[in-house]
Every structure is written in structure tokens, then in C-alpha cells.
Design a protein around this motif. Structure first.
Motif, PDB file in Angstrom:
ATOM      1  N   ALA A 292       4.777 -50.826  54.024  1.00 36.26           N
ATOM      2  CA  ALA A 292       5.940 -50.849  53.142  1.00 36.26           C
ATOM      3  C   ALA A 292       5.962 -52.064  52.235  1.00 36.26           C
ATOM      4  N   GLY A 293       5.116 -53.051  52.531  1.00 36.64           N
ATOM      5  CA  GLY A 293       5.123 -54.277  51.739  1.00 36.64           C
ATOM      6  C   GLY A 293       6.332 -55.147  52.035  1.00 36.64           C
ATOM      7  N   TRP A 294       6.687 -55.233  53.307  1.00 42.35           N
ATOM      8  CA  TRP A 294       7.859 -56.026  53.705  1.00 42.35           C
ATOM      9  C   TRP A 294       7.717 -57.461  53.174  1.00 42.35           C
ATOM     10  N   GLY A 295       8.759 -57.940  52.561  1.00 40.54           N
ATOM     11  CA  GLY A 295       8.755 -59.294  52.018  1.00 40.54           C
ATOM     12  C   GLY A 295       8.321 -59.378  50.573  1.00 40.54           C
ATOM     13  N   LYS A 296       7.721 -58.301  50.053  1.00 44.82           N
ATOM     14  CA  LYS A 296       7.318 -58.300  48.645  1.00 44.82           C
ATOM     15  C   LYS A 296       8.514 -57.952  47.763  1.00 44.82           C
TER      16      LYS A 296
ATOM     17  N   ARG B 148      15.444 -53.475  51.487  1.00 38.97           N
ATOM     18  CA  ARG B 148      14.747 -52.795  52.582  1.00 38.97           C
ATOM     19  C   ARG B 148      15.496 -52.989  53.893  1.00 38.97           C
ATOM     20  N   GLY B 149      15.326 -52.001  54.782  1.00 37.99           N
ATOM     21  CA  GLY B 149      15.819 -52.095  56.145  1.00 37.99           C
ATOM     22  C   GLY B 149      14.788 -51.525  57.085  1.00 37.99           C
ATOM     23  N   VAL B 150      14.801 -51.974  58.333  1.00 43.81           N
ATOM     24  CA  VAL B 150      13.786 -51.559  59.295  1.00 43.81           C
ATOM     25  C   VAL B 150      14.450 -51.172  60.609  1.00 43.81           C
ATOM     26  N   ALA B 151      13.812 -50.272  61.344  1.00 42.25           N
ATOM     27  CA  ALA B 151      14.264 -49.904  62.679  1.00 42.25           C
ATOM     28  C   ALA B 151      13.081 -49.343  63.457  1.00 42.25           C
TER      29      ALA B 151
ATOM     30  N   GLU C 264      13.888 -48.013  51.903  1.00 46.76           N
ATOM     31  CA  GLU C 264      14.248 -48.725  50.679  1.00 46.76           C
ATOM     32  C   GLU C 264      15.431 -48.010  50.034  1.00 46.76           C
ATOM     33  N   VAL C 265      16.493 -48.773  49.766  1.00 48.49           N
ATOM     34  CA  VAL C 265      17.734 -48.220  49.237  1.00 48.49           C
ATOM     35  C   VAL C 265      18.065 -48.917  47.918  1.00 48.49           C
TER      36      VAL C 265
END
Length: 724
Positions: free
Chosen positions: A571-575, A583-586, A600-601
Motif C-alpha cells: 500500500a505504500g504506508w507512509g508515502k 490511510r487506515g489499517v487493520a 485509502e479514504v
């Protein structure tokens, strides 16, 4: 299970000549493979998983319902792999309803589909069936050609050795006369050629050309159609029935009272529907649920202040001294299953037996309940399992509501007092409309959760208290475990992948006449939302990145950590994201599989939110059919997103407010986000994929909304909190 040790000779009809059938019977000491010649035209008892016809067609008998999740493809692929068959020669067929032969070992002595167990349950069983069939064909070739079995190869349905070659069908008759090997080697996963590859689905052509048979397609000579008028409040019963106007409708042949309402029987669905509209019924509501959903939730929340039945206890939560205490409450509404094909069955009742056609998810349970309704023995109930247009758990209810209704109506028509008995034996097709199911069906229960956590000065999570209030699905059923909390209420909360030294989970179990049922991913539908939303909130309170916070807590859970890492990497978290995006994660484990979602919202200039993209990572063991795994993750994401955004069954004074897709809102095509699915490579046996894509979707989206707007969503659906 221990079954009869009598050798069963297995036969198959079709084609000219002799084929081969391979299956398993059970003895007191274990499973024993069987094979027998199959002669065309003779009666046979299907006690097998694999049939080889003289034309080399290989048919796999599938003991699990195909309801769109792809078992006809995945389970057939397992057999084809071990047989070294060609995919084009493989066929799938529904197994008979017979728990002695086709039980789901995950459920015990019951044949049924659910809990994402189809591949998990059948993996070894079908591999052995396929490998045994292959070994017999090779042995037949060895004898026929006078060559050692070790010099024979099998590829794409052709058995070869030097100048000799034969298709399966040419060797089937000989193979059926040979002794069955007691133990056959199974392939090393590194040698798989079909499993893990793209395979066209075995049900696609039938479904896309209209040849697939669903219960609503079944027709019988002189068949009647029935619909049922059910009480508007759950727990009510018919008090007075005036059927005069209904019987005056052209095509209506009879009106009969049944335990859950009043049935109108006619020569067509439209006539039955019109007859039902003309019925005049008054209801005894003395035992009915009269509360609205707001009142039920209020009553549930009152219980959050008192201890419940203890489910999990580690350390001492109350003794922990903390720098910060964080609390939250969550509420979850009733949810309808809303499968695309509402409930339907066809019943043909005779004096000595009853035949049923249905997209049947719980064959054994339905046989037992149908037998009781008909006054017969379970073995006198024949169930023909046809395709089902979705279910999400709805067709697997322990009271067999629609099956029992169909049988009860057929039995009422057989009464000599009804038109002199002239309707006795008439096949009956019972049809539930979508309004019937949404207004008077079975629902995912209402739940409320109370959460409390204690953080240290350094942000460490020291203590966790989780209280759940809701109605039991298992209570009063054959699956109830006396003296133990209902696992369907607490799964996903009783055990979590986070290492917290002090943890307490307890449960208040409530009662109501509203009928409840498992709903796609069952307990994890609500527990995972509460757990993953709260853990995200705690990360913010601890001033830590939500991914880093989770990684620290799940070091002892490598599967969860690997799935989380894969999802955030892809997902490219932090980019950087576009302006107005977050972004949110679970992460959640359900049905032995672990899934992580990164959502991604976006938010437009009018404040409306949209889910733009979901990146999914899944560890489901060996991905037998990766296309099916991806489709199930995509489907779970769409299904789960519709539920958290819009899904709610509400009641006013005990009467359901919704009736169809106009009021029970589902996700629409243009609302589906872009989805990427990444499968964790694995050599472990397969686990479930039908349900695990749902639980982490809601909290991933809610966490993205919180990151974007600062607003935490604690009451579902989202439409009560944000603009979507």
C-alpha cells in the motif's frame, strides 16, 4: 466418526461400458479406501468422491454447497492435481445428502457448509481420493502392458510408458478389479502443476448461459407455489384468519395455517402473492418483541457497567496503575444477509418419503428437521442440492426455517380434509421474496462493546478490558455448549494477536424473540471492528504510528506480522497521498486465516467521504485456486464495506423498518473501491477464504476516516456519523 464397516460397492451410471469409482468408507479403526467396477444402467449407491467414466471424464462429488464461493472449482482442482488429470476432463457434481459418507469433519457427524471449512475440511480427504484413483489406474496400466509401475507416468489425463499410452477411461474397467492400496503417497507441494495456477471456474459457463439450476428453476409436474404471510412482530402468532378473499383470487387453491404464519398455495407465484395480499389476519402479539432497536441498544449499554461472564483473564487489569486510561463504547446493529437469491425450496412429499430440492447448506440438519415436520425418519428425506445464489450464512439455520415451512405446507395439503385429499402428493415450491427475508428473516445480532485500556507513561499498553453484550446464536441449538460462553459472541475478542500483560474479556448474553444467525464472518463482524478501532486509537494516544504500534505488540504472532508487513508494503504506508486522502489499517484472524487491509479514504470539498482503494494481504495457507482467493477477498471487501457504510436492520415498536434494497442499502457498483489482493506464499494446508476478508475492512476504513477527520466512528453504520 465411526461408520459401518460393511464394504460398499460403488457404481456409476452413464456412458457405455465400465468405469471406476473411488471413495472412502469409515471403520472403527479409521478410513479405508474403496474401489469398484461401475456398470452402466445398474443401480448404485454413491459412496465416493471420484468417478472415472469410460469416456475419461472425471467427476468429483462435492459434499459442500456451491453458493458462489468457488468450491466446485477449488475442490475439483485438488483431485485433478493428485490424479495428474487434464482440467478439461474434470467435472463437479453435488454429493448426495448423506452424513455417513459426506460429513464435514470440522462439524462432526454433520454434512454442511460453513465457517469457511470447505477446502480446509476436504484438503487431505480429496488428495487421498485423487491419489488412490491415480494409483489404481497406474496399476491397471502396469498389468495391461507388463511394465513396472515405476516406469509409468501420468500427465494431463494420459497414462504412458514407452510406446504405450492410454486415457483414464480405457484403464478404468481394469483398475476397478484391482486391490485398493492401503496407503498412497501424496504429491510434494513443490510438484503441483494445477494447484496455485489460473483455472477456469467449473460453474462459470453454466451460470453465464442460464443452464445452472437454482431452486427457483426446479419444476415438477403438477407443482404448486406457496408464499407465507408472517407476523409483523417476531414472536407473534396468528390469532384469526379470514381466507375468503384470498381464496377468491384466480389460481389460489388453498390457504393453510403453519406455526410461523399463514401459507397461500396457488398455481403460480403471482397468484399466491396476490392471494397473500388479500388475506385478513390478526396477530396475537403477547409474546412478541415490542421494543425498537434504539431501546434494545439502550438496554444493552446499561449492562456495560456490570461484570459479565468471564471469557478471558490474564493478569489483573484492575490492579494496574496507568499514566492514561482510554475508554470507548461501540454499537452494532442487526444485519440482514440479503443474498441475491432469496430462500426457495421444492418439496415432494409421499407416504414413505420426502424429496427436497434446495440450495442446501446444512443437509443433515435440514433432513432431521424436515423429517420431524413430515412425521418421517431422517433417512426417508432425500435432499437434492442445487446451486445457491449466495447465502452468507442465511441458508444454514439450525431450525431449517424455509425447509420446514415447505414440508409443513406439503404435509397440510396431504390431509384428507383438505379438498378431499386431492392435493396430496402435489409438489410445492415455497418462495420467499426479498421483502420476506429482510422483514422476517434472521439477522446478525445487535451487539454493544465497552472498551477500556491503560497506557504507561512511555505509551506501553499495560491493560485491556473488553466487555460485550449481545444475543447468543447458539443458545438452545445442538451446537450450544452448556456452561460456556457462546464463542460466536466473543471470537475475535477472546484471543487477539496483541501481547498485553493484563487482559479481561467478559460477556453479557441477552435474549429476545428476534431470530439471530451467523452472518458472514460471524463474531468477528463486530469484535474485530472494536479491537482494531480501539488499538488504532491507543496508538494515537501513545503518539505512535499505528503500524509500528501493532508490530511491537504482535512480535509473538509471526503470521499476523507477516500479513501486516505485506499489506503496508504494497500500500505504500507512509508515502505521500493526494490532498484530502488518508490511510487506515487493520488486521484480523478468522477461520484460521489472517487478513490485513490498508484502506485509502478521500474527502471532497463538501465533506463527503469515499473509499478509494483497499490493499489486502491474506495468509490462507496453500492457495489452491488463487483466482478464487482473490475473488473472495474482493467480495468480502465489497460485502463488508456495504455493511459498515449503510447496513442496518432497525425496528420501530418491534416491527422491521426495512423491506428491500431501497431501504436496506447495499454497496453499489460505482462505490466499490479499487482492490489489490496479495497472497502470502505458504506450504501449509489451506485455511478459509470465504469469510476472512470481511472483519478487517470496517476498522481499516474507520481508522482512515479518523486519520483524515479526527472523528472516531463507534456506532455503525457510518451513515449516522459521517457523510458518504
Amino acid at each position: 466418526m465411526t461408520e459401518t464397516n460393511r464394504r460398499r460397492f460403488l457404481q456409476v451410471t452413464g456412458g457405455a461400458g465400465v468405469g471406476l469409482m473411488v471413495g472412502f468408507t469409515w471403520t472403527a479403526t479409521g478410513r479405508r479406501a474403496l474401489a469398484a467396477p461401475a456398470e452402466a444402467g445398474k443401480a448404485f449407491e454413491p459412496n465416493a468422491f471420484v468417478k472415472v467414466a469410460p469416456d475419461s471424464t472425471v467427476t468429483v462429488l462435492i459434499k459442500h454447497l456451491e453458493m458462489g464461493q468457488g468450491v466446485y472449482t477449488g475442490l475439483t482442482a485438488i483431485v485433478a492435481e493428485e490424479m495428474d488429470a487434464d482440467w478439461a476432463q474434470m467435472k463437479a457434481e453435488a454429493a448426495p445428502a448423506n452424513a455417513k459418507l459426506y460429513n464435514n469433519s470440522a462439524f462432526g457427524p454433520i454434512q454442511g457448509t460453513g465457517g469457511s471449512t470447505s477446502t480446509y475440511n476436504s484438503w487431505t480427504q480429496l488428495r487421498q481420493a485423487g491419489a488412490t484413483a491415480r494409483a489404481l489406474l497406474v496399476a491397471a496400466a502396469a498389468q495391461t502392458w507388463g511394465v513396472p509401475a515405476s516406469e509409468i507416468t501420468v500427465s494431463k489425463g494420459v497414462v504412458s510408458s514407452g510406446k504405450h499410452s492410454a486415457k483414464f477411461g480405457e484403464l478404468a474397467a481394469k483398475a476397478a478389479t484391482l486391490p485398493v492400496p492401503a496407503d498412497v503417497p501424496l504429491k510434494d507441494p513443490k510438484d503441483f502443476t494445477l494447484i496455485g495456477t489460473h483455472l477456469p471456474r467449473k460453474d462459470s459457463v453454466e451460470k453465464s448461459t442460464g443452464k445452472a439450476v437454482f431452486a427457483i428453476d426446479v419444476a415438477q409436474p403438477n407443482m404448486l407455489v406457496a408464499v407465507v404471510r408472517r407476523p409483523p412482530k417476531f414472536g407473534a402468532k396468528a390469532q384469526t384468519v379470514d381466507a375468503k378473499a384470498a381464496k377468491a383470487v384466480k389460481g389460489v387453491v388453498e390457504v393453510v395455517e403453519i406455526p410461523r404464519g399463514v401459507a397461500v398455495v396457488a398455481t403460480s407465484y403471482w397468484a399466491a402473492h396476490q392471494g397473500r395480499e388479500a388475506l385478513k389476519v390478526t396477530w396475537d402479539e403477547s409474546a412478541a418483541e415490542k421494543r425498537g432497536t434504539d431501546a434494545i441498544i439502550k438496554d444493552y449499554k446499561a449492562l456495560l457497567s456490570t461484570p459479565g461472564e468471564q471469557v478471558t483473564k490474564e493478569g489483573d487489569v484492575d490492579a494496574v496503575k496507568a499514566a492514561k486510561v482510554v475508554k470507548a463504547e461501540f454499537s452494532f446493529p442487526y444485519l440482514a444477509h440479503a443474498p441475491m437469491e432469496p430462500l426457495t425450496c421444492v418439496v415432494k412429499l409421499g407416504k414413505d418419503g420426502c424429496e427436497i430440492w434446495a440450495g442446501d447448506q446444512f443437509q443433515t440438519v435440514d433432513q432431521m428437521n424436515a423429517a420431524q415436520a413430515a412425521g418421517l425418519k431422517p433417512e426417508q428425506i432425500t435432499i437434492n442440492t442445487v446451486y445457491a445464489g449466495g447465502s452468507f450464512g442465511r441458508r444454514a439455520n439450525l431450525e431449517s426455517d424455509y425447509i420446514v415451512e415447505g414440508v409443513t405446507i406439503a404435509k397440510a395439503l396431504s390431509d384428507a380434509k383438505v379438498q378431499g385429499g386431492k392435493l396430496a402428493g402435489s409438489p410445492v415450491k415455497l418462495i420467499w421474496s426479498r421483502e420476506d427475508d429482510i422483514r422476517g428473516g434472521r439477522y446478525r445480532p445487535i451487539y454493544v462493546h465497552g472498551m477500556e485500556a491503560k497506557l504507561g507513561a512511555d505509551g506501553a499498553l499495560l491493560a485491556w478490558k473488553h466487555r460485550i453484550v449481545g444475543q447468543s446464536i447458539m443458545a438452545g441449538s445442538m451446537f450450544e455448549q452448556k456452561g460456556k460462553p457462546d464463542n460466536t459472541s466473543v471470537e475475535g475478542a477472546a484471543e487477539i494477536p496483541y501481547d498485553i500483560p493484563n487482559r479481561l474479556v467478559d460477556l453479557h448474553t441477552t435474549t429476545s424473540p428476534v431470530p439471530v444467525l451467523w452472518w458472514r464472518s460471524v463474531g468477528s463482524t463486530h469484535t474485530s471492528f472494536a479491537v482494531e478501532s480501539f488499538i488504532d486509537e491507543l496508538a494515537v494516544e501513545a503518539k505512535q504510528d499505528p503500524v509500528a504500534f501493532r508490530r511491537t505488540l504482535m512480535e509473538k504472532h509471526p503470521r499476523h506480522l507477516a500479513v501486516l508487513n505485506l499489506a503496508v508494503e504494497k500500500a505504500g504506508w507512509g508515502k505521500p497521498l493526494p490532498k484530502g486522502w488518508a490511510r487506515g489499517v487493520a488486521v484480523a484472524e478468522s477461520f484460521r486465516s489472517v487478513v490485513a487491509h490498508v484502506a485509502e479514504v478521500s474527502q471532497d470539498d463538501k465533506g463527503r467521504l469515499k473509499v478509494e482503494r483497499v490493499v489486502c494481504a491474506v495468509d490462507c495457507g496453500i492457495a489452491v485456486t488463487p483466482d478464487v482467493v482473490k475473488a473472495q477477498m474482493e467480495g468480502g471487501i465489497g460485502y463488508g464495506l456495504g455493511a459498515v457504510l449503510f447496513g442496518a436492520i432497525t425496528m420501530t415498536d418491534g416491527t422491521v423498518d426495512q423491506s428491500n434494497f431501497d431501504t436496506y442499502r447495499c454497496l453499489r457498483i460505482d462505490e466499490m473501491p479499487k482492490v489489490e489482493v496479495h497472497i502470502v506464499p505458504s506450504a501449509n494446508p489451506p485455511t478459509g477464504v470465504g469469510e476472512p476478508g470481511v472483519p478487517p475492512l470496517g476498522p481499516a476504513v474507520a481508522n482512515a476516516i479518523a486519520a483524515l477527520t479526527g472523528k472516531r466512528i463507534r456506532d455503525l453504520p457510518f451513515t449516522g456519523t459521517v457523510s458518504v
